[in-house]
Design a protein around this motif. Structure first.
Motif, PDB file in Angstrom:
ATOM      1  N   ALA A 146      33.624  32.854  41.630  1.00 28.13           N
ATOM      2  CA  ALA A 146      32.356  33.598  41.629  1.00 28.13           C
ATOM      3  C   ALA A 146      32.084  34.224  42.992  1.00 28.13           C
ATOM      4  N   ASP A 147      32.321  33.457  44.030  1.00 27.85           N
ATOM      5  CA  ASP A 147      32.080  33.977  45.382  1.00 27.85           C
ATOM      6  C   ASP A 147      32.982  35.180  45.663  1.00 27.85           C
ATOM      7  N   TRP A 186      42.837  41.485  38.552  1.00 27.57           N
ATOM      8  CA  TRP A 186      42.787  40.056  38.259  1.00 27.57           C
ATOM      9  C   TRP A 186      44.040  39.322  38.712  1.00 27.57           C
ATOM     10  N   SER A 187      45.148  40.024  38.674  1.00 31.92           N
ATOM     11  CA  SER A 187      46.392  39.364  39.059  1.00 31.92           C
ATOM     12  C   SER A 187      46.389  38.941  40.518  1.00 31.92           C
ATOM     13  N   SER A 188      45.614  39.644  41.335  1.00 26.94           N
ATOM     14  CA  SER A 188      45.572  39.283  42.752  1.00 26.94           C
ATOM     15  C   SER A 188      44.349  38.448  43.111  1.00 26.94           C
ATOM     16  N   VAL A 189      43.404  38.366  42.182  1.00 27.26           N
ATOM     17  CA  VAL A 189      42.173  37.610  42.445  1.00 27.26           C
ATOM     18  C   VAL A 189      42.487  36.162  42.782  1.00 27.26           C
ATOM     19  N   SER A 190      43.384  35.551  41.975  1.00 27.17           N
ATOM     20  CA  SER A 190      43.646  34.130  42.173  1.00 27.17           C
ATOM     21  C   SER A 190      44.190  33.858  43.573  1.00 27.17           C
ATOM     22  N   LYS A 191      45.097  34.716  44.010  1.00 35.13           N
ATOM     23  CA  LYS A 191      45.646  34.533  45.361  1.00 35.13           C
ATOM     24  C   LYS A 191      44.569  34.721  46.416  1.00 35.13           C
ATOM     25  N   GLN A 192      43.861  35.847  46.273  1.00 37.32           N
ATOM     26  CA  GLN A 192      42.862  36.195  47.292  1.00 37.32           C
ATOM     27  C   GLN A 192      41.745  35.153  47.360  1.00 37.32           C
ATOM     28  N   ALA A 193      41.407  34.602  46.187  1.00 36.66           N
ATOM     29  CA  ALA A 193      40.301  33.644  46.159  1.00 36.66           C
ATOM     30  C   ALA A 193      40.761  32.226  46.443  1.00 36.66           C
ATOM     31  N   GLY A 194      42.053  32.048  46.579  1.00 35.31           N
ATOM     32  CA  GLY A 194      42.567  30.711  46.851  1.00 35.31           C
ATOM     33  C   GLY A 194      42.637  29.826  45.624  1.00 35.31           C
ATOM     34  N   LEU A 195      42.797  30.455  44.455  1.00 33.28           N
ATOM     35  CA  LEU A 195      42.870  29.700  43.207  1.00 33.28           C
ATOM     36  C   LEU A 195      44.313  29.622  42.724  1.00 33.28           C
ATOM     37  N   LYS A 196      44.657  28.513  42.116  1.00 33.86           N
ATOM     38  CA  LYS A 196      46.001  28.375  41.549  1.00 33.86           C
ATOM     39  C   LYS A 196      45.936  28.635  40.050  1.00 33.86           C
ATOM     40  N   ARG A 197      45.371  29.776  39.709  1.00 29.49           N
ATOM     41  CA  ARG A 197      45.214  30.160  38.309  1.00 29.49           C
ATOM     42  C   ARG A 197      45.855  31.524  38.097  1.00 29.49           C
ATOM     43  N   CYS A 198      46.258  31.777  36.833  1.00 33.08           N
ATOM     44  CA  CYS A 198      46.781  33.104  36.550  1.00 33.08           C
ATOM     45  C   CYS A 198      45.604  34.073  36.393  1.00 33.08           C
ATOM     46  N   GLY A 199      45.910  35.358  36.532  1.00 34.74           N
ATOM     47  CA  GLY A 199      44.868  36.375  36.503  1.00 34.74           C
ATOM     48  C   GLY A 199      44.085  36.395  35.209  1.00 34.74           C
ATOM     49  N   ARG A 227      29.986  35.187  34.768  1.00 34.98           N
ATOM     50  CA  ARG A 227      29.339  36.488  34.878  1.00 34.98           C
ATOM     51  C   ARG A 227      27.815  36.324  34.845  1.00 34.98           C
ATOM     52  N   PRO A 228      27.109  37.145  35.641  1.00 36.19           N
ATOM     53  CA  PRO A 228      25.645  37.075  35.608  1.00 36.19           C
ATOM     54  C   PRO A 228      25.101  37.444  34.232  1.00 36.19           C
ATOM     55  N   ASN A 229      23.908  36.966  33.931  1.00 33.71           N
ATOM     56  CA  ASN A 229      23.187  37.310  32.701  1.00 33.71           C
ATOM     57  C   ASN A 229      23.828  36.755  31.435  1.00 33.71           C
TER      58      ASN A 229
END
Length: 276
Positions: free
Chosen positions: A56-57, A67-80, A92-94
């Motif tokens: 979220a942050d 999304w494929s790069s989100v996990s790396k950039q956010a420090g998550l060990k998840r697939c995009g 997601r908000p709302n």
DNA sequence: AAAGCCGCCAACCGCTCCTCG
DNA sequence: GCGAGGAGCGGTTGGCGGCTT
């Protein structure tokens, strides 16, 4: 060897039978899953609060996409894909949590009759609800409810097609409804525009305001008389094609042969049958 | 109390569509 | 026009809690 005692192969088990066997015999699951990501070290399963916060942050700071790069950039060990799904369905908000209201249920039923299993489009018409939530709600609640006489089955493509005689005229038409561009439709829906604004200036805007008008009519946000009182002269042939289900691709928009008047007359005849 | 069954829902998977080079 | 990669969608699965036997 007595072949009659041989159990069916795993792929012929129903899910319930499989689970029954697993529970009874304490077997490991028969139907395994291949991981969606071949990379080792990719975490799967339920998300932790810490992972949620990281994701979220990151998205609040950098926005959605890639999304494929989100996990790396956010420090998550998840697939995009997992990150995207978690964001869209939970973080997601709302996002509206909690029970589906009666009004929402009615709308889901009508939209499903209109759109079939296009959960993302249905979700786009119901603020705060996700496609996954609506799909789950449909499959666990509405799918089991007794259906009105002319109701479209929950899985028309597999079940209804085997007995075409049982399809009503309306169902025939509904089964051919347009598969219009999801991104456009979603952006339209996200604006919360439920009015049939006549201020559209481009062809694309014009087409989607036409569709919106029709959907509003179908979901009873406007009455049949209001619908028929609309000035259709500003609308393109796509509207007519949508109404009679003749629209199958964006190329059809430019079909100058479409007989709008005849199609509208046909629709008017069918309208009463369509509305429960 | 224990085992079995069932329903719900978050998450996964495979496919299709779209965009871009 | 074509292929690769990303994004999105709908179907399906697994885990868990509650209910029944």
């Amino acid at each position: 060897m007595n072949m009659t005692q041989t159990p069916p192969p795993p792929h012929m088990y129903s899910r319930k039978q499989c689970r029954r066997d697993r529970d009874r015999l304490s077997l490991i699951p028969i139907m395994g899953r291949r991981p969606c990501c071949s990379k080792e070290g990719v975490k799967r399963g339920p998300w932790t609060a810490q992972e949620d916060k990281l994701l979220a942050d990151y998205i609040r700071a950098h926005g959605e996409g890639k999304w494929s790069s989100v996990s790396k950039q956010a420090g998550l060990k998840r697939c995009g894909k997992s990150c995207r799904l978690r964001w869209l369905n939970y973080l997601r908000p709302n996002i509206k949590r909690g029970n589906i209201t009666q009004d929402e249920e009615d709308l889901i039923i009508r939209l499903h009759k209109l759109l079939g299993n296009r959960w993302s489009l249905i979700a786009g018409r119901i603020p705060g609800r996700t496609d996954n939530e609506i799909k789950n709600y449909w499959n666990s609640n509405l799918c089991k409810k007794p259906l009105p006489n002319n109701f479209v089955p929950c899985r028309p493509s597999k079940e209804a097609s085997s007995d075409p005689q049982q399809l009503s005229k309306a169902e025939d038409k509904l089964s051919n409804l347009p598969k219009y561009n999801n991104q456009n439709a979603e952006s339209e829906c996200s604006e919360g525009s439920l009015s049939s604004s006549s201020s559209a200036t481009t062809r694309e805007e014009e087409d989607y305001s036409s569709l919106d008008l029709w959907m509003n009519f179908y979901t009873r946000e406007i009455s049949l008389s209001q619908f028929l009182d609309t000035d259709f002269s500003n609308m393109s042939n796509l509207f007519a094609e949508v109404i009679v289900g003749g629209y199958s691709s964006t190329k059809a928009i430019h079909d100058e042969e479409a007989d709008f008047g005849a199609q509208l007359a046909l629709f008017t005849d069918l309208a009463d049958e369509w509305i429960m």
